[in-house]
Design a protein around this motif. Structure first.
Motif, PDB file in Angstrom:
ATOM      1  N   ASP A 339       0.817  -1.221   0.000  1.00 23.63           N
ATOM      2  CA  ASP A 339       0.000   0.000   0.000  1.00 23.63           C
ATOM      3  C   ASP A 339       0.853   1.275   0.000  1.00 23.63           C
ATOM      4  O   ASP A 339       0.338   2.367   0.261  1.00 23.63           O
ATOM      5  N   ASN A 340       2.160   1.120  -0.285  1.00 25.65           N
ATOM      6  CA  ASN A 340       3.093   2.255  -0.372  1.00 25.65           C
ATOM      7  C   ASN A 340       3.185   3.052   0.927  1.00 25.65           C
ATOM      8  O   ASN A 340       3.288   4.283   0.913  1.00 25.65           O
ATOM      9  N   ILE A 341       3.125   2.340   2.048  1.00 26.76           N
ATOM     10  CA  ILE A 341       3.320   2.976   3.352  1.00 26.76           C
ATOM     11  C   ILE A 341       4.733   2.647   3.828  1.00 26.76           C
ATOM     12  O   ILE A 341       5.115   1.475   3.914  1.00 26.76           O
ATOM     13  N   SER A 342       5.499   3.679   4.113  1.00 28.56           N
ATOM     14  CA  SER A 342       6.874   3.495   4.579  1.00 28.56           C
ATOM     15  C   SER A 342       6.860   3.046   6.039  1.00 28.56           C
ATOM     16  O   SER A 342       6.246   3.687   6.890  1.00 28.56           O
ATOM     17  N   VAL A 343       7.542   1.939   6.318  1.00 33.60           N
ATOM     18  CA  VAL A 343       7.595   1.374   7.671  1.00 33.60           C
ATOM     19  C   VAL A 343       9.026   1.451   8.194  1.00 33.60           C
ATOM     20  O   VAL A 343       9.944   0.882   7.600  1.00 33.60           O
ATOM     21  N   ASN A 344       9.192   2.186   9.304  1.00 36.51           N
ATOM     22  CA  ASN A 344      10.489   2.225   9.994  1.00 36.51           C
ATOM     23  C   ASN A 344      10.335   1.537  11.351  1.00 36.51           C
ATOM     24  O   ASN A 344       9.414   1.847  12.112  1.00 36.51           O
ATOM     25  N   LEU A 345      11.234   0.598  11.641  1.00 38.66           N
ATOM     26  CA  LEU A 345      11.171  -0.150  12.900  1.00 38.66           C
ATOM     27  C   LEU A 345      12.418   0.104  13.732  1.00 38.66           C
ATOM     28  O   LEU A 345      13.507   0.258  13.189  1.00 38.66           O
ATOM     29  N   TYR A 346      12.242   0.142  15.038  1.00 38.42           N
ATOM     30  CA  TYR A 346      13.357   0.434  15.949  1.00 38.42           C
ATOM     31  C   TYR A 346      13.333  -0.518  17.141  1.00 38.42           C
ATOM     32  O   TYR A 346      12.309  -1.111  17.428  1.00 38.42           O
ATOM     33  N   VAL A 347      14.460  -0.640  17.869  1.00 40.78           N
ATOM     34  CA  VAL A 347      15.836  -0.307  17.527  1.00 40.78           C
ATOM     35  C   VAL A 347      16.475  -1.620  17.092  1.00 40.78           C
ATOM     36  O   VAL A 347      16.420  -2.601  17.837  1.00 40.78           O
ATOM     37  N   VAL A 348      17.063  -1.649  15.928  1.00 43.93           N
ATOM     38  CA  VAL A 348      17.562  -2.880  15.318  1.00 43.93           C
ATOM     39  C   VAL A 348      19.083  -2.796  15.224  1.00 43.93           C
ATOM     40  O   VAL A 348      19.614  -1.979  14.465  1.00 43.93           O
ATOM     41  N   ASN A 349      19.762  -3.633  16.013  1.00 46.39           N
ATOM     42  CA  ASN A 349      21.228  -3.599  16.046  1.00 46.39           C
ATOM     43  C   ASN A 349      21.880  -4.884  15.548  1.00 46.39           C
ATOM     44  O   ASN A 349      23.009  -4.858  15.065  1.00 46.39           O
ATOM     45  N   GLN A 350      21.185  -6.024  15.683  1.00 42.88           N
ATOM     46  CA  GLN A 350      21.790  -7.309  15.348  1.00 42.88           C
ATOM     47  C   GLN A 350      21.603  -7.643  13.870  1.00 42.88           C
ATOM     48  O   GLN A 350      20.513  -7.477  13.315  1.00 42.88           O
ATOM     49  N   LEU A 353      18.560  -9.920  13.076  1.00 47.46           N
ATOM     50  CA  LEU A 353      17.270  -9.238  13.115  1.00 47.46           C
ATOM     51  C   LEU A 353      17.094  -8.368  11.871  1.00 47.46           C
ATOM     52  O   LEU A 353      16.017  -8.337  11.260  1.00 47.46           O
ATOM     53  N   TYR A 354      18.153  -7.684  11.503  1.00 46.27           N
ATOM     54  CA  TYR A 354      18.120  -6.873  10.281  1.00 46.27           C
ATOM     55  C   TYR A 354      17.821  -7.746   9.072  1.00 46.27           C
ATOM     56  O   TYR A 354      17.073  -7.347   8.161  1.00 46.27           O
ATOM     57  N   SER A 355      18.376  -8.964   9.048  1.00 43.74           N
ATOM     58  CA  SER A 355      18.160  -9.881   7.927  1.00 43.74           C
ATOM     59  C   SER A 355      16.688 -10.268   7.801  1.00 43.74           C
ATOM     60  O   SER A 355      16.119 -10.271   6.706  1.00 43.74           O
ATOM     61  N   VAL A 356      16.064 -10.601   8.944  1.00 36.67           N
ATOM     62  CA  VAL A 356      14.654 -11.005   8.915  1.00 36.67           C
ATOM     63  C   VAL A 356      13.771  -9.851   8.438  1.00 36.67           C
ATOM     64  O   VAL A 356      12.863 -10.033   7.612  1.00 36.67           O
ATOM     65  N   LEU A 357      14.050  -8.644   8.936  1.00 40.74           N
ATOM     66  CA  LEU A 357      13.255  -7.483   8.525  1.00 40.74           C
ATOM     67  C   LEU A 357      13.508  -7.127   7.063  1.00 40.74           C
ATOM     68  O   LEU A 357      12.603  -6.662   6.362  1.00 40.74           O
ATOM     69  N   TRP A 358      14.729  -7.340   6.609  1.00 37.13           N
ATOM     70  CA  TRP A 358      15.059  -7.137   5.189  1.00 37.13           C
ATOM     71  C   TRP A 358      14.211  -8.075   4.336  1.00 37.13           C
ATOM     72  O   TRP A 358      13.578  -7.646   3.358  1.00 37.13           O
ATOM     73  N   CYS A 359      14.169  -9.352   4.699  1.00 39.37           N
ATOM     74  CA  CYS A 359      13.376 -10.317   3.943  1.00 39.37           C
ATOM     75  C   CYS A 359      11.886  -9.974   3.987  1.00 39.37           C
ATOM     76  O   CYS A 359      11.144 -10.240   3.041  1.00 39.37           O
ATOM     77  N   SER A 360      11.452  -9.377   5.112  1.00 39.89           N
ATOM     78  CA  SER A 360      10.035  -9.024   5.257  1.00 39.89           C
ATOM     79  C   SER A 360       9.647  -7.838   4.389  1.00 39.89           C
ATOM     80  O   SER A 360       8.470  -7.648   4.084  1.00 39.89           O
ATOM     81  N   GLY A 361      10.623  -7.010   4.019  1.00 36.60           N
ATOM     82  CA  GLY A 361      10.342  -5.871   3.152  1.00 36.60           C
ATOM     83  C   GLY A 361      10.190  -4.557   3.878  1.00 36.60           C
ATOM     84  O   GLY A 361       9.560  -3.630   3.354  1.00 36.60           O
ATOM     85  N   VAL A 362      10.760  -4.429   5.082  1.00 35.46           N
ATOM     86  CA  VAL A 362      10.651  -3.177   5.817  1.00 35.46           C
ATOM     87  C   VAL A 362      11.406  -2.070   5.076  1.00 35.46           C
ATOM     88  O   VAL A 362      12.416  -2.326   4.400  1.00 35.46           O
ATOM     89  N   SER A 363      10.906  -0.842   5.166  1.00 36.82           N
ATOM     90  CA  SER A 363      11.504   0.276   4.427  1.00 36.82           C
ATOM     91  C   SER A 363      12.823   0.730   5.035  1.00 36.82           C
ATOM     92  O   SER A 363      13.792   1.016   4.321  1.00 36.82           O
ATOM     93  N   SER A 364      12.859   0.823   6.358  1.00 38.23           N
ATOM     94  CA  SER A 364      14.059   1.314   7.044  1.00 38.23           C
ATOM     95  C   SER A 364      14.047   0.833   8.485  1.00 38.23           C
ATOM     96  O   SER A 364      13.015   0.409   9.008  1.00 38.23           O
ATOM     97  N   VAL A 365      15.214   0.908   9.124  1.00 35.35           N
ATOM     98  CA  VAL A 365      15.323   0.542  10.538  1.00 35.35           C
ATOM     99  C   VAL A 365      16.132   1.612  11.260  1.00 35.35           C
ATOM    100  O   VAL A 365      17.074   2.178  10.706  1.00 35.35           O
ATOM    101  N   THR A 366      15.737   1.883  12.492  1.00 35.19           N
ATOM    102  CA  THR A 366      16.517   2.761  13.360  1.00 35.19           C
ATOM    103  C   THR A 366      17.526   1.902  14.103  1.00 35.19           C
ATOM    104  O   THR A 366      17.164   0.880  14.681  1.00 35.19           O
ATOM    105  N   THR A 367      18.796   2.320  14.093  1.00 37.19           N
ATOM    106  CA  THR A 367      19.833   1.461  14.647  1.00 37.19           C
ATOM    107  C   THR A 367      20.897   2.253  15.404  1.00 37.19           C
ATOM    108  O   THR A 367      21.158   3.418  15.090  1.00 37.19           O
TER     109      THR A 367
END
Length: 411
Positions: A339-350, A353-367
């Motif tokens: 639906d073209n909604i940008s999703v930013n998730l926090y706080v992602v350091n490992q 975890l970044y890999s799983v969110l990457w595969c899920s299609g998240v737009s960005s992560v706060t780290t």
């Protein structure tokens, strides 16, 4: 413990303890107490269990099948030795029920990284949490510049307003943790908004980073970085906006404290600084919920970021959301992305975890660890579904054959 539970011969244990049943009960009580304590202390961490299983599910399945397969040897030995037919039947039923459940477990395992290579979404953008807090003192210009070196696209920070109306960067409501306020003003309360800008500029906002070492990376700072750290002062929002503009990155911030009696004035002052800074408004991401409608009217170009999921009857379309990574499932992330909604998730350091969110299609992560995630060119693991299916079948077949062999051999 298995020997004791099944009342199998266990001479070494009996020799050490005259009452092995008491040992078993005490062990169970200690384990229960330990898990209770961990559950209280790590209440927030348990929320990560679901996503942790998504990252490790396929491998946990293989390991569990292997462990249960090895258990066939002592189980077969006991079954052939005991004369209790009812116990034999019960143990066999329980064991094979568990094995069948494990063999079929992949039908219920959903991991976003089980996909074809050509289906992998783009790498999530990095948002520097208060800059690059593993490399420099948080919410300082040095931290912002270090974040830029990490290729972050957004500098995330926190803004407060001084007693004389100057917005500045600070997360805590008190200055104690990240400045030397107690040494410079020992007789004053350390409340951040009670100081004027002249007083705030007298504070050292960097030395605490070297003294307290909030991250192990502090030990590896170069002499030049250490010297620069000691020279850091609290930056104003105007200085941060100028640095963001020069570096061509966006800035996202919370305005604190939201329960302040003069909060509406804080909003107006902050908006005034933004409009006067000359930064393109699309590079400003506004997080505070208070007086959001006023912000939309005064600065319609500012991007509105919501700290909640979209509502069913939303008056205006939500284009950006900022949430803890535990609060969104992979399915929701994919739905928002469609639906073209940008999703930013926090706080992602490992990286996992970044890999799983990457595969899920998240737009960005706060780290906090932009220097680590920057180097990742690919998720830690990615399995095509056909490959995982083949591994699943092979592991189950090999396990079944080994179990049958164990029972035949021991007979």
């Amino acid at each position: 413990l298995i020997c004791l539970a099944c009342k199998m011969p266990c001479a070494p244990l009996t020799a050490l303890c005259p009452a092995p049943q008491i040992l078993l009960i005490l062990t169970a009580l200690v384990v229960a107490a330990a898990f209770t304590g961990l559950g209280i202390k790590w209440a927030e961490e348990w929320k990560s269990a679901r996503i942790s299983l998504q990252a490790t599910g396929p491998f946990l399945h293989i390991g569990t099948v292997g462990g249960m397969t090895l258990l066939a040897w002592p189980l077969a030995s006991f079954i052939y030795r005991t004369r209790n037919t009812g116990l034999r039947v019960f143990l066999l039923l329980v064991y094979w029920a568990a094995m069948i459940a494990l063999y079929l477990a992949p039908l219920g395992i959903t991991s976003p990284c089980i996909m074809e290579e050509n289906q992998l979404p783009p790498k999530p953008a990095l948002v520097g949490h208060r800059g690059a807090p593993m490399l420099a003192p948080e919410n300082t210009l040095m931290s912002l510049h270090k974040a830029v070196e990490c290729d972050v696209q957004v500098f995330e920070t926190d803004v407060m307003v001084s007693a004389d109306g100057v917005p500045f960067l600070m997360h805590d409501e008190e200055l104690t943790r990240t400045t030397n306020v107690q040494a410079v003003f020992p007789d004053r309360a350390a409340q951040s908004t009670a100081f004027n800008w002249t007083d705030l500029q007298q504070l050292d906002a960097g030395s605490w980073f070297l003294e307290r070492r909030p991250f192990p990376t502090v030990q590896s700072l170069s002499p030049g970085d250490r010297n620069e750290t000691t020279q850091q002062r609290i930056p104003s929002l105007e200085q941060a906006l100028e640095a963001a503009k020069q570096s061509n990155i966006s800035i996202m911030f919370d305005l604190r404290p939201e329960n302040h009696s003069d909060y509406q004035n804080f909003v107006n002052i902050t908006l005034g600084v933004i409009l006067q800074s000359g930064i393109p408004l699309q590079q400003v991401l506004w997080l505070p919920d208070g007086f959001r409608e006023d912000v939309k009217q005064q600065a319609p170009g500012v991007q509105q970021v919501y700290g909640r999921k979209r509502l069913k009857n939303e008056k205006e379309p939500v284009l950006h959301v900022n949430l803890p990574y535990q609060d969104m499932s992979s399915e929701e992330i994919r739905e928002y992305r469609q639906d073209n909604i940008s999703v930013n998730l926090y706080v992602v350091n490992q990286p996992w975890l970044y890999s799983v969110l990457w595969c899920s299609g998240v737009s960005s992560v706060t780290t906090n660890a932009c220097q680590v995630l920057k180097e990742m060119k690919h998720p830690i693991w990615l399995l095509p579904s056909s490959t995982y299916f083949m591994i699943w079948i092979v592991v189950d077949c090999v396990s079944f054959l080994i179990i049958i062999w164990a029972f035949i051999l021991l007979k």
